[in-house]
Enzyme design. Structure first.
Site: not given
Length: 191
Positions: A46-48, A78, A105, A134-135, A171, A173
């Site tokens: 997600g967004e850390s 991630c 990051r 992803i990022r 990821h 998942e």
């Protein structure tokens, strides 16, 4: 077996869907008391920065760190890997510091720089693993007692394990290959 998935933000539903396909109950975790009686915890991507702040707001930082210290299985994917790390290259977010790794990051660039790569992961068997980044963060320091499960090249580890703790830059998942989840379930089953 029951595995918790931190459900504050990010792709927690995807992890729960994989756990269900593997015949395991996945429980959404949003409050500290929900950590009781689970065999392991997944901290999703997600967004850390958002994840870190929400963990503070919902008083989950200390209970998750304690869970890891007690030897219960915790896996960060991630952004979850960023949260487990001992240090990151930026000042924010503040990681939990439970895993002896250093992380950068967004090491590969922005969203448009996301990519897929085939990895050799001997712990999962002889077949290569197709990973989605992803990022993605990158592990830039591996401490004592941390095993590298796979790397893009010798200087760029992307999956590690330290006892009961596991972290992946990518990821799992989002693929149809459930071997990383199965591997984590083995760790969680040892509790």
């Amino acid at each position: 077996m029951e595995v918790g998935v931190l459900a504050l933000q990010g792709d927690f539903a995807e992890h729960i869907a994989v756990l269900k396909r593997l015949g395991v109950t996945g429980r959404e975790i949003r409050l500290p008391e929900q950590l009781e009686n689970i065999n392991g915890l997944i901290i999703p991507g997600g967004e850390s920065t958002t994840l870190s702040r929400l963990m503070t707001i919902y008083n989950l930082r200390e209970p998750v760190a304690e869970m890891a210290a007690q030897g219960r299985a915790v896996w960060g994917t991630c952004a979850g890997m960023i949260m487990l790390s001992r240090e990151i290259t930026e000042n924010d977010p503040v990681p939990l510091g439970v895993m002896d790794i250093g992380v950068q990051r967004n090491a590969f660039g922005r969203q448009v720089d996301s990519f897929e790569h085939t990895l050799d992961v001997s712990a999962l068997g002889p077949d290569p693993y197709h990973a989605i980044f992803i990022r993605a963060p990158l592990i830039i320091r591996v401490g004592e007692g941390v095993d590298v499960l796979c790397a893009l090249d010798p200087d760029r580890p992307v999956a590690v394990q330290q006892g009961n703790l596991m972290a992946t830059s990518f990821h799992p998942e989002l693929t149809n290959d459930y071997r990383f989840h199965s591997y984590f379930l083995e760790l969680a089953g040892r509790n």
